[in-house]
Design a protein around this motif. Sequence first.
Motif, PDB file in Angstrom:
ATOM      1  N   GLU A 104     -12.504   2.327  15.150  1.00 38.55           N
ATOM      2  CA  GLU A 104     -12.595   3.465  16.063  1.00 38.55           C
ATOM      3  C   GLU A 104     -11.525   3.409  17.139  1.00 38.55           C
ATOM      4  O   GLU A 104     -10.853   4.405  17.425  1.00 38.55           O
ATOM      5  CB  GLU A 104     -13.987   3.499  16.694  1.00 38.55           C
ATOM      6  CG  GLU A 104     -15.088   3.833  15.713  1.00 38.55           C
ATOM      7  CD  GLU A 104     -16.486   3.595  16.249  1.00 38.55           C
ATOM      8  OE1 GLU A 104     -17.447   3.911  15.543  1.00 38.55           O
ATOM      9  OE2 GLU A 104     -16.607   3.078  17.388  1.00 38.55           O
ATOM     10  N   LEU A 105     -11.339   2.237  17.738  1.00 43.58           N
ATOM     11  CA  LEU A 105     -10.346   2.087  18.800  1.00 43.58           C
ATOM     12  C   LEU A 105      -8.947   2.428  18.314  1.00 43.58           C
ATOM     13  O   LEU A 105      -8.145   3.023  19.051  1.00 43.58           O
ATOM     14  CB  LEU A 105     -10.376   0.651  19.345  1.00 43.58           C
ATOM     15  CG  LEU A 105      -9.313   0.272  20.377  1.00 43.58           C
ATOM     16  CD1 LEU A 105      -9.435   1.133  21.621  1.00 43.58           C
ATOM     17  CD2 LEU A 105      -9.430  -1.204  20.738  1.00 43.58           C
ATOM     18  N   TYR A 106      -8.645   2.085  17.066  1.00 46.23           N
ATOM     19  CA  TYR A 106      -7.286   2.259  16.554  1.00 46.23           C
ATOM     20  C   TYR A 106      -7.084   3.600  15.857  1.00 46.23           C
ATOM     21  O   TYR A 106      -6.074   3.825  15.212  1.00 46.23           O
ATOM     22  CB  TYR A 106      -6.912   1.065  15.675  1.00 46.23           C
ATOM     23  CG  TYR A 106      -6.763  -0.159  16.544  1.00 46.23           C
ATOM     24  CD1 TYR A 106      -5.590  -0.398  17.250  1.00 46.23           C
ATOM     25  CD2 TYR A 106      -7.838  -1.013  16.766  1.00 46.23           C
ATOM     26  CE1 TYR A 106      -5.480  -1.459  18.116  1.00 46.23           C
ATOM     27  CE2 TYR A 106      -7.742  -2.082  17.632  1.00 46.23           C
ATOM     28  CZ  TYR A 106      -6.551  -2.300  18.310  1.00 46.23           C
ATOM     29  OH  TYR A 106      -6.455  -3.359  19.183  1.00 46.23           O
ATOM     30  N   GLY A 107      -8.075   4.516  15.989  1.00 52.11           N
ATOM     31  CA  GLY A 107      -7.865   5.892  15.557  1.00 52.11           C
ATOM     32  C   GLY A 107      -7.877   6.093  14.058  1.00 52.11           C
ATOM     33  O   GLY A 107      -7.152   6.959  13.542  1.00 52.11           O
ATOM     34  N   VAL A 108      -8.719   5.350  13.340  1.00 51.04           N
ATOM     35  CA  VAL A 108      -8.789   5.473  11.882  1.00 51.04           C
ATOM     36  C   VAL A 108      -9.697   6.653  11.521  1.00 51.04           C
ATOM     37  O   VAL A 108     -10.867   6.688  11.897  1.00 51.04           O
ATOM     38  CB  VAL A 108      -9.317   4.173  11.247  1.00 51.04           C
ATOM     39  CG1 VAL A 108      -9.455   4.327   9.732  1.00 51.04           C
ATOM     40  CG2 VAL A 108      -8.387   3.009  11.582  1.00 51.04           C
ATOM     41  N   ARG A 109      -9.163   7.602  10.774  1.00 46.20           N
ATOM     42  CA  ARG A 109      -9.908   8.806  10.402  1.00 46.20           C
ATOM     43  C   ARG A 109     -10.499   8.713   8.990  1.00 46.20           C
ATOM     44  O   ARG A 109     -11.452   9.427   8.677  1.00 46.20           O
ATOM     45  CB  ARG A 109      -9.007  10.039  10.455  1.00 46.20           C
ATOM     46  CG  ARG A 109      -8.371  10.299  11.812  1.00 46.20           C
ATOM     47  CD  ARG A 109      -7.625  11.630  11.788  1.00 46.20           C
ATOM     48  NE  ARG A 109      -6.919  11.884  13.050  1.00 46.20           N
ATOM     49  CZ  ARG A 109      -6.395  13.058  13.380  1.00 46.20           C
ATOM     50  NH1 ARG A 109      -6.495  14.084  12.555  1.00 46.20           N
ATOM     51  NH2 ARG A 109      -5.770  13.213  14.545  1.00 46.20           N
ATOM     52  N   ASN A 110      -9.926   7.901   8.118  1.00 42.97           N
ATOM     53  CA  ASN A 110     -10.271   7.911   6.693  1.00 42.97           C
ATOM     54  C   ASN A 110     -10.986   6.633   6.264  1.00 42.97           C
ATOM     55  O   ASN A 110     -10.876   6.212   5.109  1.00 42.97           O
ATOM     56  CB  ASN A 110      -9.012   8.102   5.840  1.00 42.97           C
ATOM     57  CG  ASN A 110      -7.965   7.021   6.094  1.00 42.97           C
ATOM     58  OD1 ASN A 110      -7.921   6.444   7.183  1.00 42.97           O
ATOM     59  ND2 ASN A 110      -7.137   6.736   5.108  1.00 42.97           N
ATOM     60  N   LEU A 164      -1.771   3.506   5.371  1.00 39.73           N
ATOM     61  CA  LEU A 164      -2.247   4.712   4.702  1.00 39.73           C
ATOM     62  C   LEU A 164      -1.903   5.970   5.491  1.00 39.73           C
ATOM     63  O   LEU A 164      -1.822   7.062   4.922  1.00 39.73           O
ATOM     64  CB  LEU A 164      -3.763   4.635   4.493  1.00 39.73           C
ATOM     65  CG  LEU A 164      -4.250   3.645   3.430  1.00 39.73           C
ATOM     66  CD1 LEU A 164      -5.765   3.548   3.452  1.00 39.73           C
ATOM     67  CD2 LEU A 164      -3.765   4.050   2.040  1.00 39.73           C
ATOM     68  N   GLN A 165      -1.741   5.851   6.814  1.00 36.23           N
ATOM     69  CA  GLN A 165      -1.358   6.975   7.666  1.00 36.23           C
ATOM     70  C   GLN A 165      -2.274   8.183   7.497  1.00 36.23           C
ATOM     71  O   GLN A 165      -1.815   9.333   7.404  1.00 36.23           O
ATOM     72  CB  GLN A 165       0.098   7.359   7.413  1.00 36.23           C
ATOM     73  CG  GLN A 165       1.107   6.392   8.014  1.00 36.23           C
ATOM     74  CD  GLN A 165       1.080   6.391   9.552  1.00 36.23           C
ATOM     75  OE1 GLN A 165       1.260   7.430  10.184  1.00 36.23           O
ATOM     76  NE2 GLN A 165       0.872   5.229  10.135  1.00 36.23           N
ATOM     77  N   ILE A 174       0.838  -1.198   0.000  1.00 34.60           N
ATOM     78  CA  ILE A 174       0.000   0.000   0.000  1.00 34.60           C
ATOM     79  C   ILE A 174       0.872   1.248   0.000  1.00 34.60           C
ATOM     80  O   ILE A 174       1.877   1.331   0.711  1.00 34.60           O
ATOM     81  CB  ILE A 174      -0.930  -0.023   1.225  1.00 34.60           C
ATOM     82  CG1 ILE A 174      -1.946  -1.164   1.083  1.00 34.60           C
ATOM     83  CG2 ILE A 174      -1.646   1.312   1.415  1.00 34.60           C
ATOM     84  CD1 ILE A 174      -2.681  -1.488   2.346  1.00 34.60           C
ATOM     85  N   GLN A 175       0.455   2.234  -0.809  1.00 29.81           N
ATOM     86  CA  GLN A 175       1.144   3.518  -0.871  1.00 29.81           C
ATOM     87  C   GLN A 175       0.242   4.608  -0.279  1.00 29.81           C
ATOM     88  O   GLN A 175      -0.986   4.534  -0.391  1.00 29.81           O
ATOM     89  CB  GLN A 175       1.473   3.873  -2.322  1.00 29.81           C
ATOM     90  CG  GLN A 175       2.339   2.848  -3.030  1.00 29.81           C
ATOM     91  CD  GLN A 175       3.694   2.665  -2.383  1.00 29.81           C
ATOM     92  OE1 GLN A 175       4.314   3.651  -1.965  1.00 29.81           O
ATOM     93  NE2 GLN A 175       4.159   1.428  -2.279  1.00 29.81           N
ATOM     94  N   PRO A 176       0.820   5.634   0.343  1.00 31.96           N
ATOM     95  CA  PRO A 176      -0.003   6.741   0.835  1.00 31.96           C
ATOM     96  C   PRO A 176      -0.875   7.309  -0.290  1.00 31.96           C
ATOM     97  O   PRO A 176      -0.428   7.462  -1.431  1.00 31.96           O
ATOM     98  CB  PRO A 176       1.034   7.763   1.308  1.00 31.96           C
ATOM     99  CG  PRO A 176       2.231   6.925   1.663  1.00 31.96           C
ATOM    100  CD  PRO A 176       2.248   5.806   0.654  1.00 31.96           C
ATOM    101  N   GLY A 177      -2.126   7.581   0.033  1.00 34.23           N
ATOM    102  CA  GLY A 177      -3.050   8.117  -0.952  1.00 34.23           C
ATOM    103  C   GLY A 177      -3.846   7.079  -1.693  1.00 34.23           C
ATOM    104  O   GLY A 177      -4.766   7.421  -2.441  1.00 34.23           O
ATOM    105  N   ASP A 178      -3.533   5.801  -1.514  1.00 29.39           N
ATOM    106  CA  ASP A 178      -4.262   4.743  -2.210  1.00 29.39           C
ATOM    107  C   ASP A 178      -5.716   4.676  -1.756  1.00 29.39           C
ATOM    108  O   ASP A 178      -6.048   4.993  -0.606  1.00 29.39           O
ATOM    109  CB  ASP A 178      -3.615   3.384  -1.952  1.00 29.39           C
ATOM    110  CG  ASP A 178      -2.440   3.089  -2.867  1.00 29.39           C
ATOM    111  OD1 ASP A 178      -2.282   3.787  -3.887  1.00 29.39           O
ATOM    112  OD2 ASP A 178      -1.675   2.155  -2.562  1.00 29.39           O
ATOM    113  N   ARG A 179      -6.564   4.233  -2.667  1.00 26.37           N
ATOM    114  CA  ARG A 179      -7.923   3.831  -2.320  1.00 26.37           C
ATOM    115  C   ARG A 179      -7.900   2.321  -2.125  1.00 26.37           C
ATOM    116  O   ARG A 179      -7.535   1.571  -3.041  1.00 26.37           O
ATOM    117  CB  ARG A 179      -8.889   4.166  -3.447  1.00 26.37           C
ATOM    118  CG  ARG A 179      -9.034   5.638  -3.778  1.00 26.37           C
ATOM    119  CD  ARG A 179      -9.753   5.760  -5.109  1.00 26.37           C
ATOM    120  NE  ARG A 179     -10.099   7.144  -5.432  1.00 26.37           N
ATOM    121  CZ  ARG A 179     -10.517   7.531  -6.624  1.00 26.37           C
ATOM    122  NH1 ARG A 179     -10.648   6.631  -7.595  1.00 26.37           N
ATOM    123  NH2 ARG A 179     -10.835   8.786  -6.847  1.00 26.37           N
TER     124      ARG A 179
END
Length: 505
Positions: free
Chosen positions: A149-155, A125-126, A101-106
């Motif tokens: 939610e627990l692991y802080g995923v925003r996207n 994805l960071q 996986i690269q940053p910005g990937d869908r």
Amino acid sequence: MAAQLPGTFTERMKELLGTEYEQFAETYKETPYAGIRVNTLKITVPELLERSPFDLEPIPWCPTGFYTEEGARPGKHPYYHAGLYYIQEPSAMAPVELLVIQPGDRVLDLCAAPGGKSTQIAAKLQGTGLLISNDLHPDRTKALAKNLELYGVRNGIVLNESPERIAAAFPGFFDRILIDAPCSGEGMFRKDEDMVKQWEPGTPRKYADMQREILLAAADSLKPGGTIVYSTCTFAPEENEGSILEFLAGHPQFTAVPAGGSGWFAPGLDGLPEAARLWPHKVKGEGHFMAVLRHDGSAAAPGSDGDADTALPASVRSKGGSAARPVKAGGGKDREAKGGRGQGKGGGARGQRPQGSGIDAALAAFAGFCREQLGWQPAGFPVLFGEHLYVSPLPSSALDGLKTIRPGWYMGQLRSGRFIPGHPLATALKPSESGRSLSLDSTNGEAVSYLKGETLAVPEQRLAVQPGSSPKGYVLVCIDGFSAGWGKWQDGMLKNEYPAGWRWT
């Protein structure tokens, strides 16, 4: 293990393994290996190693994965409740690594519950791009949403849909797709005796038929030039090499590329050496199969894969799937949820739509909270389920007609004109992003007291208050500096806002 292995299964394994069968059979007398994977959305690997209360040994195929010592109970430490690591079977950490996986990937995690691999994808994805995590079984999506939610995923977005309906909604859209396919679970026999009891001679064939339908839908969802990783936790060739070879025969634009593994992975069987197998007598982990399928980049037929982005608003057609703009009132038709549903703690008004200016009232109250508490405002598309507000990486129009469990990062709830922040907002924040924060010590019992829902006596001098903020109000409660939830401070007392359903038991 106490359960008797089925005779049909053992005969087939003898045929597959030949002289290695006895070594394989001996592994059923051993204790299964356990592991944790560091959540790099919250903490780096060196930081976790420095803080870890138990001995850790690296897992060779996952740079963030570690074996835990026998008798360790990582789920009974406050760091688990702060989302610093995910407890995961070691072999199960391998498939996501093969996605590269690269940053910005869908990215689409098509069979995602309970969410271990989705949290691994999110960490890679960071916070960039887009993650859609789906599971067909409604009850399983509750655990999936909670783990994100627990692991802080925003996207992230959580769906409860069939692969075919996702393909129809997002044709040719995703850069990477993970299919951790439902399977007969033979690789987990040592770890889960119930899977032995449920197994029948016809079970692999039943799952193979299901897996091939999932592969077809995934191919329609993949962007030209994209990658699919297919994995199972079974040994049955018809569910592994058989499913992949049949798919490749009908899809010449796909190629199986070598899975690698630096010597830890054995090659696939039956004419598919590019695939990888993890055998429990060769690695410290359970049985697993993986295949990496690469699209050749050729253009799709008009109206199918290649035209995927034309079905979405222009603001989300570019790679990453999100227009990074602050949530604000008066932002247009994409602000309301249509046809989705929310459920579970932190946002469960199923598809209710606001009346009149309800969305504007919610956004105005949220903006006020952000000014007072955060000093900044999350970027994305606001989506309202009843009184529950989310910030989504996609406009709600992109989710029209889909069973949506979580349309994005849950912000909170509008109640009697006031904005009440949600728990998932807290778990994805860093202390520096909150106007007030408090760090509890993991070693002296106060962190556990908070996780149990108790009110705490906290002198004002312990609060970290940003310049210009008052100590009174919502406080981001952290454990050794890592966010865990909300509290509300006034006159030396911290009212506990940790959700009842999440509490330490």
